[in-house]
Design a protein around this motif. Structure first.
Motif, PDB file in Angstrom:
ATOM      1  N   GLY A 137      53.021  46.520  44.403  1.00  0.00           N
ATOM      2  CA  GLY A 137      52.741  45.423  43.484  1.00  0.00           C
ATOM      3  C   GLY A 137      52.099  44.240  44.174  1.00  0.00           C
ATOM      4  O   GLY A 137      51.117  43.659  43.680  1.00  0.00           O
ATOM      5  N   ALA A 138      52.633  43.887  45.334  1.00  0.00           N
ATOM      6  CA  ALA A 138      52.056  42.768  46.096  1.00  0.00           C
ATOM      7  C   ALA A 138      50.626  43.091  46.522  1.00  0.00           C
ATOM      8  O   ALA A 138      49.733  42.237  46.468  1.00  0.00           O
ATOM      9  N   GLY A 139      50.389  44.345  46.922  1.00  0.00           N
ATOM     10  CA  GLY A 139      49.053  44.732  47.359  1.00  0.00           C
ATOM     11  C   GLY A 139      48.035  44.706  46.239  1.00  0.00           C
ATOM     12  O   GLY A 139      46.902  44.230  46.413  1.00  0.00           O
ATOM     13  N   LEU A 140      48.409  45.196  45.067  1.00  0.00           N
ATOM     14  CA  LEU A 140      47.484  45.193  43.934  1.00  0.00           C
ATOM     15  C   LEU A 140      47.185  43.771  43.454  1.00  0.00           C
ATOM     16  O   LEU A 140      46.033  43.443  43.133  1.00  0.00           O
ATOM     17  N   GLN A 141      48.223  42.942  43.408  1.00  0.00           N
ATOM     18  CA  GLN A 141      48.006  41.552  42.997  1.00  0.00           C
ATOM     19  C   GLN A 141      47.107  40.823  43.993  1.00  0.00           C
ATOM     20  O   GLN A 141      46.269  40.002  43.596  1.00  0.00           O
ATOM     21  N   GLU A 142      47.242  41.128  45.283  1.00  0.00           N
ATOM     22  CA  GLU A 142      46.390  40.499  46.289  1.00  0.00           C
ATOM     23  C   GLU A 142      44.936  40.930  46.118  1.00  0.00           C
ATOM     24  O   GLU A 142      44.017  40.102  46.224  1.00  0.00           O
ATOM     25  N   LEU A 143      44.701  42.216  45.844  1.00  0.00           N
ATOM     26  CA  LEU A 143      43.331  42.669  45.603  1.00  0.00           C
ATOM     27  C   LEU A 143      42.731  41.955  44.407  1.00  0.00           C
ATOM     28  O   LEU A 143      41.554  41.569  44.424  1.00  0.00           O
ATOM     29  N   ALA A 144      43.530  41.786  43.350  1.00  0.00           N
ATOM     30  CA  ALA A 144      43.040  41.103  42.156  1.00  0.00           C
ATOM     31  C   ALA A 144      42.697  39.644  42.459  1.00  0.00           C
ATOM     32  O   ALA A 144      41.688  39.125  41.960  1.00  0.00           O
ATOM     33  N   ARG A 145      43.527  38.990  43.254  1.00  0.00           N
ATOM     34  CA  ARG A 145      43.226  37.589  43.619  1.00  0.00           C
ATOM     35  C   ARG A 145      41.987  37.510  44.500  1.00  0.00           C
ATOM     36  O   ARG A 145      41.140  36.625  44.334  1.00  0.00           O
ATOM     37  N   ARG A 146      41.888  38.417  45.437  1.00  0.00           N
ATOM     38  CA  ARG A 146      40.773  38.418  46.384  1.00  0.00           C
ATOM     39  C   ARG A 146      39.442  38.653  45.684  1.00  0.00           C
ATOM     40  O   ARG A 146      38.399  38.149  46.114  1.00  0.00           O
ATOM     41  N   HIS A 147      39.478  39.431  44.603  1.00  0.00           N
ATOM     42  CA  HIS A 147      38.243  39.799  43.908  1.00  0.00           C
ATOM     43  C   HIS A 147      38.295  39.385  42.443  1.00  0.00           C
ATOM     44  O   HIS A 147      37.891  40.137  41.552  1.00  0.00           O
ATOM     45  N   ALA A 148      38.768  38.190  42.206  1.00  0.00           N
ATOM     46  CA  ALA A 148      38.854  37.674  40.834  1.00  0.00           C
ATOM     47  C   ALA A 148      37.475  37.694  40.169  1.00  0.00           C
ATOM     48  O   ALA A 148      36.477  37.266  40.758  1.00  0.00           O
ATOM     49  N   GLY A 149      37.425  38.228  38.958  1.00  0.00           N
ATOM     50  CA  GLY A 149      36.169  38.289  38.221  1.00  0.00           C
ATOM     51  C   GLY A 149      35.250  39.418  38.645  1.00  0.00           C
ATOM     52  O   GLY A 149      34.112  39.491  38.190  1.00  0.00           O
ATOM     53  N   GLU A 150      35.740  40.311  39.505  1.00  0.00           N
ATOM     54  CA  GLU A 150      34.915  41.408  40.018  1.00  0.00           C
ATOM     55  C   GLU A 150      35.525  42.760  39.653  1.00  0.00           C
ATOM     56  O   GLU A 150      36.631  42.842  39.120  1.00  0.00           O
ATOM     57  N   THR A 151      34.771  43.808  39.971  1.00  0.00           N
ATOM     58  CA  THR A 151      35.264  45.173  39.815  1.00  0.00           C
ATOM     59  C   THR A 151      35.610  45.722  41.184  1.00  0.00           C
ATOM     60  O   THR A 151      34.764  45.759  42.085  1.00  0.00           O
ATOM     61  N   VAL A 152      36.868  46.142  41.354  1.00  0.00           N
ATOM     62  CA  VAL A 152      37.363  46.674  42.613  1.00  0.00           C
ATOM     63  C   VAL A 152      37.775  48.123  42.395  1.00  0.00           C
ATOM     64  O   VAL A 152      38.491  48.429  41.438  1.00  0.00           O
ATOM     65  N   VAL A 153      37.345  49.001  43.275  1.00  0.00           N
ATOM     66  CA  VAL A 153      37.699  50.413  43.210  1.00  0.00           C
ATOM     67  C   VAL A 153      38.585  50.739  44.404  1.00  0.00           C
ATOM     68  O   VAL A 153      38.287  50.334  45.534  1.00  0.00           O
TER      69      VAL A 153
END
Length: 213
Positions: A137-153
């Motif tokens: 959960g912490a890892g996914l939330q960090e990816l979302a914060r790091r790439h806010a407004g983007e598409t991350v795969v």
């Protein structure tokens, strides 16, 4: 505000799965021949449809089966993105069970009658399910914060995709809800404005494996 898309792809069939061994950092030796075929089919689909051509980042876990999957599909993601490895996207750490044959693992650590406990490690030195869910959960939330407004795969694992239901879908850590996550399937979560005026995660697809049909 632009939507944040978090696209989770389960790795292809693993060689450790074929050999029926616990696939932690020691036990994982990458994809099987079938797993590479599955990943190639996904790559060809993505190249044909362009559905992830606008991605800004491509991640994988640190386990070879996920890294190999990401490397196979990379040419069709965001125009050929470099793969970045993230430890928090890795499958549950099996501790001393790593590399064991499944049969021996069940005999030593899951003898009958076995009572599953989300807060008890599966083997000495392993993660418990609850600590695994917290880490994912912490890892996914960090990816979302790091790439806010983007598409991350992210090429990851069945357990990580289950963890997204907890972290983003707000299911309890201990849940009776069970589901299978298929190899090279696509699961996508989108962070978008909600009807309440705040942002909320929405599941837009789950287990999309049309390329394997």
């Amino acid at each position: 505000m632009a939507e944040t898309r978090l696209v989770l792809i389960r790795h292809g069939e693993a060689q450790c799965h074929v050999e029926q061994r616990v696939g932690g950092p020691k036990g994982c030796t990458g994809l099987s021949d079938e797993g590479r075929r599955q990943a190639a089919l996904l790559r060809d689909r993505l190249a044909r449809t362009g559905e992830l051509s606008g991605a800004q980042a491509l991640y994988s876990s640190t386990l070879p089966r996920a890294v190999e999957t990401a490397e196979i599909i990379a040419s069709a993601v965001g125009g050929g993105l470099a793969v970045k490895q993230e430890a928090d996207l890795s499958e549950i750490d099996p501790g001393m069970a790593d590399g064991m044959p499944w049969e021996r693992f069940r005999e030593e650590y899951m003898p009958e009658p076995y009572q599953w406990d989300a807060f008890r490690p599966m083997a000495p030195g392993a993660e418990s399910w609850a600590s695994f869910m917290a880490r994912v959960g912490a890892g996914l939330q960090e990816l979302a914060r790091r790439h806010a407004g983007e598409t991350v795969v992210a090429a990851c694992h069945g357990g990580v995709i289950e963890g997204a239901w907890v972290a983003l879908g707000q299911l309890p850590i201990v849940s009776h809800f069970e589901h299978d996550v298929w190899n090279t399937s696509i699961t996508e979560w989108v962070l978008r404005p909600s009807r309440r005026g705040t942002e909320a995660w929405a599941l837009t697809r789950f287990n999309d494996s049309a390329h394997l049909l």
